[in-house]
Write an enzyme that holds these catalytic residues in place. Sequence first.
Site, PDB file in Angstrom:
ATOM      1  CB  THR A 264      34.603  -8.746   6.900  1.00  0.00           C
ATOM      2  OG1 THR A 264      34.341  -7.892   8.006  1.00  0.00           O
ATOM      3  CG2 THR A 264      35.848  -9.541   7.169  1.00  0.00           C
TER       4      THR A 264
ATOM      5  NE  ARG B  30      29.284  -2.197   8.328  1.00  0.00           N
ATOM      6  CZ  ARG B  30      28.983  -3.361   8.874  1.00  0.00           C
ATOM      7  NH1 ARG B  30      29.142  -3.547  10.178  1.00  0.00           N
ATOM      8  NH2 ARG B  30      28.539  -4.350   8.135  1.00  0.00           N
TER       9      ARG B  30
ATOM     10  CB  SER C 127      25.358  -4.839   9.339  1.00  0.00           C
ATOM     11  OG  SER C 127      24.938  -6.073   9.830  1.00  0.00           O
ATOM     12  CG  HIS C 128      25.222  -5.321  13.738  1.00  0.00           C
ATOM     13  ND1 HIS C 128      25.862  -5.835  12.633  1.00  0.00           N
ATOM     14  CD2 HIS C 128      26.174  -5.114  14.658  1.00  0.00           C
ATOM     15  CE1 HIS C 128      27.150  -5.942  12.868  1.00  0.00           C
ATOM     16  NE2 HIS C 128      27.388  -5.510  14.100  1.00  0.00           N
TER      17      HIS C 128
ATOM     18  CE  LYS D 119      27.661  -7.477   1.588  1.00  0.00           C
ATOM     19  NZ  LYS D 119      27.402  -8.422   2.641  1.00  0.00           N
TER      20      LYS D 119
ATOM     21  CG  ASP E 128      21.272  -7.587  10.921  1.00  0.00           C
ATOM     22  OD1 ASP E 128      20.507  -8.116  10.103  1.00  0.00           O
ATOM     23  OD2 ASP E 128      22.463  -7.311  10.662  1.00  0.00           O
TER      24      ASP E 128
ATOM     25  CG  ASP F  21      22.268  -6.102   6.710  1.00  0.00           C
ATOM     26  OD1 ASP F  21      22.201  -6.403   7.925  1.00  0.00           O
ATOM     27  OD2 ASP F  21      23.173  -6.524   5.967  1.00  0.00           O
TER      28      ASP F  21
ATOM     29  CG  ASP G  61      23.326  -9.777   7.370  1.00  0.00           C
ATOM     30  OD1 ASP G  61      22.926  -9.178   8.395  1.00  0.00           O
ATOM     31  OD2 ASP G  61      24.423  -9.555   6.837  1.00  0.00           O
ATOM     32  NE  ARG G  62      25.669  -9.470  12.454  1.00  0.00           N
ATOM     33  CZ  ARG G  62      26.666  -9.159  13.260  1.00  0.00           C
ATOM     34  NH1 ARG G  62      26.441  -9.011  14.548  1.00  0.00           N
ATOM     35  NH2 ARG G  62      27.877  -8.996  12.796  1.00  0.00           N
TER      36      ARG G  62
ATOM     37  CB  THR H  30      35.756 -14.000  11.689  1.00  0.00           C
ATOM     38  OG1 THR H  30      35.994 -14.774  12.855  1.00  0.00           O
ATOM     39  CG2 THR H  30      34.598 -13.068  11.940  1.00  0.00           C
TER      40      THR H  30
ATOM     41  CD  GLU I 239      30.564 -15.283  10.488  1.00  0.00           C
ATOM     42  OE1 GLU I 239      31.741 -15.076  10.807  1.00  0.00           O
ATOM     43  OE2 GLU I 239      29.867 -14.446   9.900  1.00  0.00           O
ATOM     44  CD  GLU I 240      30.929 -15.093  17.192  1.00  0.00           C
ATOM     45  OE1 GLU I 240      30.248 -14.565  18.082  1.00  0.00           O
ATOM     46  OE2 GLU I 240      31.547 -14.461  16.314  1.00  0.00           O
ATOM     47  CB  SER I 241      28.693 -12.705  14.926  1.00  0.00           C
ATOM     48  OG  SER I 241      28.914 -13.227  13.620  1.00  0.00           O
TER      49      SER I 241
ATOM     50  CE  LYS J  41      25.998 -11.772   8.793  1.00  0.00           C
ATOM     51  NZ  LYS J  41      27.420 -11.690   9.143  1.00  0.00           N
TER      52      LYS J  41
ATOM     53  NE  ARG K 130      33.858  -9.054  17.076  1.00  0.00           N
ATOM     54  CZ  ARG K 130      33.077  -7.995  17.288  1.00  0.00           C
ATOM     55  NH1 ARG K 130      32.642  -7.703  18.493  1.00  0.00           N
ATOM     56  NH2 ARG K 130      32.723  -7.217  16.273  1.00  0.00           N
TER      57      ARG K 130
HETATM   58  C1  G1P Z   1      31.551  -9.327  12.868  1.00  0.00           C
HETATM   59  C2  G1P Z   1      31.291 -10.758  13.288  1.00  0.00           C
HETATM   60  C3  G1P Z   1      31.495 -11.681  12.111  1.00  0.00           C
HETATM   61  C4  G1P Z   1      30.617 -11.231  10.947  1.00  0.00           C
HETATM   62  C5  G1P Z   1      30.872  -9.779  10.632  1.00  0.00           C
HETATM   63  C6  G1P Z   1      29.923  -9.255   9.572  1.00  0.00           C
HETATM   64  O1  G1P Z   1      32.873  -9.191  12.422  1.00  0.00           O
HETATM   65  O2  G1P Z   1      32.122 -11.129  14.355  1.00  0.00           O
HETATM   66  O3  G1P Z   1      31.195 -12.983  12.501  1.00  0.00           O
HETATM   67  O4  G1P Z   1      30.865 -11.994   9.808  1.00  0.00           O
HETATM   68  O5  G1P Z   1      30.686  -8.984  11.804  1.00  0.00           O
HETATM   69  O6  G1P Z   1      28.588  -9.346   9.962  1.00  0.00           O
HETATM   70  P1  G1P Z   1      34.052  -8.630  13.361  1.00  0.00           P
HETATM   71  O7  G1P Z   1      33.592  -7.285  13.869  1.00  0.00           O
HETATM   72  O8  G1P Z   1      34.203  -9.603  14.476  1.00  0.00           O
HETATM   73  O9  G1P Z   1      35.247  -8.562  12.445  1.00  0.00           O
HETATM   74 ZN    ZN Z   2      23.642  -7.449   9.011  1.00  0.00          ZN
END
Ligand code: G1P
Ligand code: ZN
Length: 549
Positions: free
Chosen positions: A24, A28, A119-120, A132, A283, A285, A287-288, A350, A369-371, A382, A502
């Site tokens: 997604t 990585r 990312s994080h 990406k 985070d 990069d 975006d969070r 997601t 998103e909740e994340s 984001k 999760r």
């Molecule tokens: C996780 C988060 C999801 C987010 C993604 C990329 O993905 O749950 O909301 O879009 O990172 O930042 P997951 O590891 O759950 O597939």
């Molecule tokens: Zn990120």
Amino acid sequence: MNGIAQSRVRTVATTPFDDQRPGTSGLRKKVAVFRQPHYLENFVQSVFDTLALPPGSALVLGGDGRYYNREALQVILKIAAANGIGRMLVGRNGILSTPAASCVIRKRGTSGGIILSASHNPGGPQGDFGIKVNAANGGPAPSTLTEAIYARSRTLQTYRVLDAPDVVPDQFGASVMGEMTVEVIDPVADYAALMESLFDFAVLRTHFASGFRLCYDAMHAVTGPYAKEILERRLGAPAGSVIHGEPRADFGGEPPDPNLVHAHELVDVMNRSDAPDFGAACDGDGDRNMILGRRFFVTPSDSLAVLAANATLVPGYAVGLKGVARSMPTSRAVDRVAQQLGIPCYETPTGWKYFGNLLDAGRITLCGEESFGTGSDHVREKDGLWAVLFWLNILAARRQPVETIVREHWRTYGRHFYTRHDYEGLDPVAAESLLNKLRERLGRLPGQRIGNRRVREGNEFQYTDPVDGGLASGQGLRILFEDGARIVLRLSGTGTEGATLRLYVEAFEPDPARHHLDTQEALAELIAAALALSEIPGRTGRRAPSVIT
Ligand code: G1P
Ligand code: ZN
């Protein structure tokens, strides 16, 4: 044009890899994986073969500054030059936050971009690296494209690379690499201008001048320079309001993940008796985001709902929202706001890419998103700092503390208690079979009682894109209760070690007398039911989750 005389394209024989399927959030992997001979080169050549851009096309290139960014940047430039790219816009020193890259792609009208980030996830030689591809709309490549890149990577026999000296991107302006122009741009300027067009910087300056205080934690990651320029220089927040503002290749040794565990210095500051009015973190990069008040944590799901409910206080959103969207596991707090506003609310799988079509089609203005991801139609990613500025604008307009605003929100709409439990580093086979077993049981759950709740439905989430009709199936197992409570289970698509399971649990509480309850206590019965139904302890050997948010 010295570059042309000194350089020539070389075709290198290689053998394909079979593990280059972008998830997604791109490809990585551990740094050590990327460092295998030809690994990065193969993937990048597969990207160019798949994109098949007309000769002379322009792309954007930059990343979160993590370990291996500098080396990867040179490899990508030389392969791009050998593949007919005409112009590469590179953030100075290879830096571009993910939302800033999206902003630059859109503003300068390039054919897309390449973002170097994990990312994080942790950085450094033992940490993760990622690459990406974004499309011309500024958003993550659609799955049709990432699947095609993966297919290409498995058959690739050669890649093309320019033999040329490195172009060190530390000075603004253009230089040449073969026939490609490398234009080094200010990573902050376009993004800061976009923020200034959306938010009321004059009101924010007055607010800071009148003594409003904030602590912003950049987590030694990419948003340091952005936050210092926007919050301290342009808005006049006192020097030192931005902490951990110097980007480091290893993020200071901690994962740049803005949550209560990893942003612990910020959490300590916000828990002090003399805490500032507002706390936030982004985070690796950029975006969070995480939003805090004094001794108060705003869940990302609530944050999205509060932004939606208060959007017309912000100049860029004063005309109102076209619609909103949230990922399926995100709490339904924003649904209630949408209902009240009379606007559509979409529930997507997601991952940010599903929001892209809705944004491009003009169906939604805000999404999240909740994340810890929140965003709008201003870019196609984001955007952490954007969410921080949105909150600041609301706080300046309402002149109330964060906690008051959220509690009032709950009184108006009811409170969605919400938690996510992550089980990390599981045996992938055990995790799959746990979900298979639960999937078989879903059909028999309706009518079953858990405490005084009754199961209405058990199903697996699938999504038909309302814009292009594309179907995404297998997007999470759900147990839905008659009173609106939910249990959701899915496997992470972004981990780099084993499988991550999760578990998401949500319950709606209309009664204000119960809004003060602790989240884990309020959800204890549902959590216990989820563990029993899915047999997590027995099938994984884990007695407790690795992380609770
Ligand atoms: C996780 C988060 C999801 C987010 C993604 C990329 O993905 O749950 O909301 O879009 O990172 O930042 P997951 O590891 O759950 O597939
Ligand atoms: Zn990120």
